[in-house]
Design an enzyme around this catalytic site. Structure first.
Site, PDB file in Angstrom:
ATOM      1  N   CYS A  79       0.891  -1.213   0.081  1.00  0.00           N
ATOM      2  CA  CYS A  79      -0.210   0.064  -0.143  1.00  0.00           C
ATOM      3  C   CYS A  79       0.806   1.100   0.139  1.00  0.00           C
ATOM      4  CB  CYS A  79      -1.013   0.046   1.092  1.00  0.00           C
ATOM      5  SG  CYS A  79      -2.152   1.240   0.962  1.00  0.00           S
ATOM      6  N   HIS A 167      -3.831  -5.123   0.667  1.00  0.00           N
ATOM      7  CA  HIS A 167      -3.087  -5.630   1.861  1.00  0.00           C
ATOM      8  C   HIS A 167      -3.028  -7.141   1.830  1.00  0.00           C
ATOM      9  CE1 HIS A 167      -2.590  -1.996   3.852  1.00  0.00           C
ATOM     10  NE2 HIS A 167      -3.659  -1.329   3.409  1.00  0.00           N
ATOM     11  N   GLU A 169      -2.002  -9.010   4.181  1.00  0.00           N
ATOM     12  CA  GLU A 169      -1.884  -9.550   5.189  1.00  0.00           C
ATOM     13  C   GLU A 169      -3.362  -9.696   5.929  1.00  0.00           C
ATOM     14  OE1 GLU A 169      -1.356  -4.962   5.693  1.00  0.00           O
ATOM     15  OE2 GLU A 169      -1.013  -6.618   4.165  1.00  0.00           O
TER      16      GLU A 169
END
Length: 510
Positions: A79, A167, A169
């Site tokens: 990001c 993202h 994660e």
């Protein structure tokens, strides 16, 4: 020494989730703020740049010197990190027409990319950004896109440097773990050698080295975190660990007696302290949730200060602080993330309390703590317990806390929690509890009109507490629990069920 992934924190609330995902791959990682990058990178196998609340276009945006990293060590920007790698090396980042937040479908445009190996067609990813990369430098190759974001991912030719706008994660990025595997295993060539047993062995050695023959006082709460911290410290220093279990008057029904007995059965050196009246007095007249938290924390520290005087040569205060506590109070690395709420077991102690703090679980998420607990062979009845806030029922009673409100909420909570267990629903819920609402409502019982209190039931599913969704409990179950509460708990005539997710709500109401 373990092979290490370095995560550079630009203040994203998701930074520690990156660490969690990497640890799930059994690879060690450390987080450093962007302005305190270590100069000794000998053991660093790869670097990840986190997201950020800043825009790279801001004058005061964090922009570290990456000259010792880029082109020399495998690098992945996420990001903000990807935008930084684009703008600082000849690309352009512009404000998006609309803020892109939420789910998107990813299209892989370069199947040959090592980063994209195994990523499914139309894989779902999670976007959270107000800027977009409009142009990339000439030696950057776009490797994936979405319908709204052309440069959703890139790699630099002849260089182990990558960037993704989404993202990987977060849970909502369905192939995010695969992408991180590609980077950690294939690009960085890391070995999966950081396991629960390795953590335990290394933690015990670190604790022994740090503590020596000093004595430690640890506050037990009955929850997973403090229990695992206690057993880990006990393995390291034995009887030099002195556990204190405080009855603050804000625990669940019968919890003080039951938990104290279970700890004694585990062989821990534990002492119970009944201090509920001190907490009730400190909370009298307080309605602001932050003031209540600080009052509870203040008494907690005072009780431990007195307890420390009864333990000769006590030097340390042990705490079961974990990452989510740290994240929501202040950046765990000193980075620029913002405070959401304070936690009574995070931060420094007052000058008059002559104890240093040791927090052996500070770098772990809840599920990691449970993995460590299983490796320590702690009873599943303790490891399987739902998270319970440090301030207890004090922050589940909206408005002023009184002994009578606590009694009522304990009865309500016992019906709800025991009902979940009886219906075999308890293990399907990550956290459950009841909220005493600061309103009264009209009701009818028999031929009499009532004007009594209302409560809200809360049950959420989650993996780490960073995000959570409300649990779709069966209507029949909720109806049965509501009926029992209203019939059996005097003072309650209305029961509601909270169907808010985090975000935008939080799990607790205060």
């Amino acid at each position: 020494m373990h092979q290490t992934i370095l995560i550079i924190d630009f203040g994203s609330q998701y930074t520690q989730l990156i660490a969690r995902r990497i640890r799930e791959l059994n690879v060690y990682c450390e987080i450093y703020p962007w302005d305190k990058i270590p100069k000794n990178l000998y053991e660093i196998k790869g670097v990840i740049l986190s997201g950020s609340p800043f825009s790279v276009r801001d004058i005061n945006a964090p922009k570290p010197d990456l000259s010792l990293i880029k082109g020399k060590i495998p690098l992945l920007g996420v990001c903000y990190g990807a935008q930084l790698l684009a703008q600082e090396y000849g690309g352009k980042v512009n404000a998006s027409n609309t803020r892109e937040y939420g789910r998107a479908n990813l299209s892989v445009t370069s199947a040959a990319s090592r980063l994209m190996k195994g990523i499914n067609v139309n894989s779902q990813v999670w976007m959270s950004h107000g800027d977009s990369i409009s142009d990339v430098p000439s030696n950057y190759k776009v490797v994936c896109s979405t319908a709204d974001v052309e440069v959703a991912g890139f790699e630099i030719e002849n260089e182990n440097t990558f960037g993704v706008q989404f993202h990987p994660e977060v849970y909502h990025s369905t192939d995010g773990t695969q992408l991180l595997k590609n980077f950690i295993y294939d690009v960085c060539q890391c070995q999966a050698d950081w396991t629960p047993n390795a953590f335990i062995e290394e933690s015990i050695e670190q604790i022994k080295s740090k503590i020596g023959n000093d004595r430690v006082i640890l506050g037990l709460s009955g929850g997973v975190d403090s229990s695992v911290a206690a057993v880990l410290l006990h393995r390291a220093i034995g009887k030099n660990l002195h556990c204190i279990f405080v009855d603050n008057g804000l625990l669940r029904k019968n919890e003080y007696e039951e938990v104290l007995s279970s700890y004694q059965g585990m062989g821990l050196n534990v002492k119970g302290i009944e201090a509920s009246e001190l907490f009730y007095s400190a909370l009298e007249g307080l309605t602001d949730p932050e003031l209540k938290r600080k009052a509870i924390g203040g008494v907690f520290v005072d009780v431990f200060n007195e307890a420390s005087k009864t333990v000769e040569n006590a030097v340390w205060l042990g705490q079961g602080t974990i990452y989510p506590d740290v994240i929501e109070s202040v950046s765990g690395t000193g980075g620029p993330s913002q405070t959401i709420k304070s936690h009574h077991n995070v931060g420094g102690l007052p000058d008059y309390m002559k104890l240093s703090v040791i927090e052996p679980l500070r770098l772990l998420f809840k599920d990691e703590v449970r993995r460590i607990g299983r490796a320590l062979e702690i009873d599943q009845k303790i490891l399987g317990r739902h998270p319970f806030p440090g301030p207890g029922l004090g922050i589940r009673i909206l408005g002023e806390v009184t002994k009578e409100k606590v009694r009522i909420l304990q009865e309500v909570d016992a019906i709800f929690i025991n009902g979940l267990k009886d219906a075999n629903l308890y293990d399907d819920v990550w956290q459950a509890g009841c909220i005493f609402l600061p309103v009264q409502s009209v009701g009818v019982m028999g031929d009499e009109r009532t004007y009594e209190n209302a409560v809200a039931l809360r049950a959420v599913s989650s993996t780490d507490g960073m995000t959570a969704d409300w649990c779709h409990l069966p209507y029949e179950f909720l109806a049965s629990i509501s009926n029992k509460i209203i019939n059996q708990v005097k003072g309650i005539n209305r029961v509601t069920y909270d169907i808010s997710s985090k975000p935008p709500a939080t799990i607790e109401w205060e």
